[in-house]
Design a protein around this motif. Sequence first.
Motif, mmCIF file in Angstrom:
data_model
loop_
_atom_site.group_PDB
_atom_site.id
_atom_site.type_symbol
_atom_site.label_atom_id
_atom_site.label_comp_id
_atom_site.label_asym_id
_atom_site.label_seq_id
_atom_site.Cartn_x
_atom_site.Cartn_y
_atom_site.Cartn_z
ATOM 1 N N HIS A 196 -3.963 -2.446 11.063
ATOM 2 C CA HIS A 196 -3.733 -2.529 12.733
ATOM 3 C C HIS A 196 -2.855 -1.200 12.033
ATOM 4 C CE1 HIS A 196 -4.123 -6.047 14.308
ATOM 5 N NE2 HIS A 196 -3.845 -6.935 13.211
ATOM 6 N N GLY A 197 -2.620 -0.442 11.024
ATOM 7 C CA GLY A 197 -2.134 0.850 10.225
ATOM 8 C C GLY A 197 -0.157 0.872 10.591
ATOM 9 N N ALA A 198 0.779 1.467 11.094
ATOM 10 C CA ALA A 198 1.581 1.006 10.757
ATOM 11 C C ALA A 198 2.489 1.474 12.249
ATOM 12 C CB ALA A 198 2.825 2.632 9.861
ATOM 13 N N SER A 199 3.176 0.532 12.284
ATOM 14 C CA SER A 199 3.742 0.715 13.538
ATOM 15 C C SER A 199 4.793 1.658 13.900
ATOM 16 C CB SER A 199 4.522 -0.431 14.305
ATOM 17 O OG SER A 199 5.008 -1.160 13.534
ATOM 18 N N PRO A 200 5.588 2.160 15.133
ATOM 19 C CA PRO A 200 6.536 2.834 15.458
ATOM 20 C C PRO A 200 7.967 2.359 14.860
ATOM 21 C CG PRO A 200 5.504 2.635 17.044
ATOM 22 C CD PRO A 200 4.803 1.738 16.699
ATOM 23 N N VAL A 201 7.632 0.901 14.180
ATOM 24 C CA VAL A 201 9.304 0.338 13.757
ATOM 25 C C VAL A 201 8.771 0.513 12.114
ATOM 26 C CG1 VAL A 201 10.227 -0.963 15.917
ATOM 27 C CG2 VAL A 201 8.415 -2.019 13.597
ATOM 28 N N HIS A 202 7.742 1.197 11.532
ATOM 29 C CA HIS A 202 7.850 0.318 9.735
ATOM 30 C C HIS A 202 8.870 1.636 9.565
ATOM 31 C CE1 HIS A 202 4.446 -2.042 10.673
ATOM 32 N NE2 HIS A 202 4.998 -2.658 9.464
ATOM 33 N N ARG A 203 9.101 2.013 8.029
ATOM 34 C CA ARG A 203 9.769 2.654 7.217
ATOM 35 C C ARG A 203 8.776 3.640 7.080
ATOM 36 N NH1 ARG A 203 14.263 -1.532 5.314
ATOM 37 N NH2 ARG A 203 14.960 -1.822 6.429
ATOM 38 N N ARG A 204 8.577 4.493 7.101
ATOM 39 C CA ARG A 204 7.321 5.621 6.840
ATOM 40 C C ARG A 204 7.995 6.103 5.208
ATOM 41 N NH1 ARG A 204 5.631 4.419 11.784
ATOM 42 N NH2 ARG A 204 4.459 5.088 12.464
ATOM 43 N N SER A 205 8.825 6.156 5.112
ATOM 44 C CA SER A 205 9.434 6.510 3.718
ATOM 45 C C SER A 205 9.336 4.893 2.487
ATOM 46 C CB SER A 205 11.062 7.371 3.505
ATOM 47 O OG SER A 205 12.117 5.741 3.862
ATOM 48 N N TYR A 206 9.078 4.624 2.972
ATOM 49 C CA TYR A 206 8.434 3.194 2.092
ATOM 50 C C TYR A 206 6.921 3.466 1.331
ATOM 51 C CZ TYR A 206 13.314 0.520 2.196
ATOM 52 O OH TYR A 206 14.217 0.195 2.050
ATOM 53 N N ALA A 207 6.836 2.952 -0.157
ATOM 54 C CA ALA A 207 5.806 3.819 -0.584
ATOM 55 C C ALA A 207 4.283 2.633 0.152
ATOM 56 C CB ALA A 207 5.732 3.149 -1.646
ATOM 57 N N PRO A 208 4.436 1.271 0.116
ATOM 58 C CA PRO A 208 3.675 0.516 0.911
ATOM 59 C C PRO A 208 3.314 1.341 2.072
ATOM 60 C CG PRO A 208 5.040 -0.565 -0.067
ATOM 61 C CD PRO A 208 6.021 0.768 0.464
ATOM 62 N N VAL A 209 4.005 1.855 2.753
ATOM 63 C CA VAL A 209 3.704 2.243 4.153
ATOM 64 C C VAL A 209 3.404 3.932 4.267
ATOM 65 C CG1 VAL A 209 4.633 3.021 6.746
ATOM 66 C CG2 VAL A 209 5.291 1.563 5.099
ATOM 67 N N LYS A 210 3.702 4.546 3.549
ATOM 68 C CA LYS A 210 2.917 5.440 3.278
ATOM 69 C C LYS A 210 1.788 5.667 3.111
ATOM 70 C CE LYS A 210 7.145 8.689 0.920
ATOM 71 N NZ LYS A 210 7.504 8.774 0.246
ATOM 72 N N ALA A 211 1.150 4.290 1.626
ATOM 73 C CA ALA A 211 0.202 4.243 1.164
ATOM 74 C C ALA A 211 -0.724 3.660 2.631
ATOM 75 C CB ALA A 211 -0.005 3.390 0.506
ATOM 76 N N VAL A 212 -0.425 3.708 3.070
ATOM 77 C CA VAL A 212 -1.262 3.456 5.032
ATOM 78 C C VAL A 212 -1.320 4.101 5.041
ATOM 79 C CG1 VAL A 212 -0.971 1.701 7.233
ATOM 80 C CG2 VAL A 212 -0.898 0.264 4.874
ATOM 81 N N LEU A 213 -0.255 5.202 5.371
ATOM 82 C CA LEU A 213 -0.267 6.488 5.822
ATOM 83 C C LEU A 213 -1.309 7.226 5.599
ATOM 84 C CD1 LEU A 213 3.025 6.159 7.854
ATOM 85 C CD2 LEU A 213 0.862 5.423 9.052
ATOM 86 N N GLY A 214 -1.697 7.092 4.201
ATOM 87 C CA GLY A 214 -2.570 7.619 3.043
ATOM 88 C C GLY A 214 -1.961 9.241 2.855
#
Length: 195
Positions: free
Chosen positions: A170-188
């Motif tokens: 589903h990709g990252a939601s607005p409540v995901h922490r964009r500074s965290y590596a697993p979320v960054k990875a999903v965001l490319g």
Amino acid sequence: MLICGVDEAGRGPLAGAVYAAAVILGPDHGIVGLADSKKLTEAKRDALAIQIKSQALAWAIAKADVAEIDQLNILQATMLAMQRAVMQVAANVTPDEVQVDGNRTPKLSWPARAIIKGDALVAEISAASILAKTARDAECLALHASYPQYGFDQHKGYPTPAHMAALQLHGASPVHRRSYAPVKAVLGQAQGSLF
């Protein structure tokens, strides 16, 4: 001596705010069963949280939101949440000393010391750990209502296999922490450290 115990919940998860609680119990609090919140069942935590809120001399729960975590980093956001909680408590009851679970304290106007494993050793810190954990868990249930596809009610935002699979799908939601590596990875974005 009035001790203000402080603890946090939610440094490790990939989503949602980080919470901190501050509690002054007083000498005759009469609350039985206080312990590190992670060692208690959810039902026991919920029952104790009600008791703490009714019997403590003063208590407060504060948070730093996802934008603050991403802007400051998780450590500084945690310290900010702790400062907010202590200031709310001290507005009602002035502590003689602030005792914080872990190995560091936020900048405060009162004497403060860090106590490693304090949530198992100091009743006030145990109480704070219970309030912070129950508040954060309640937020995760609310997040689940808004974003059911991620399963926040189950993993509470921690990087479990199910959460990682949902992030991939589903990709990252607005409540995901964009500074965290697993979320960054999903965001490319460039892979960094977890914290």
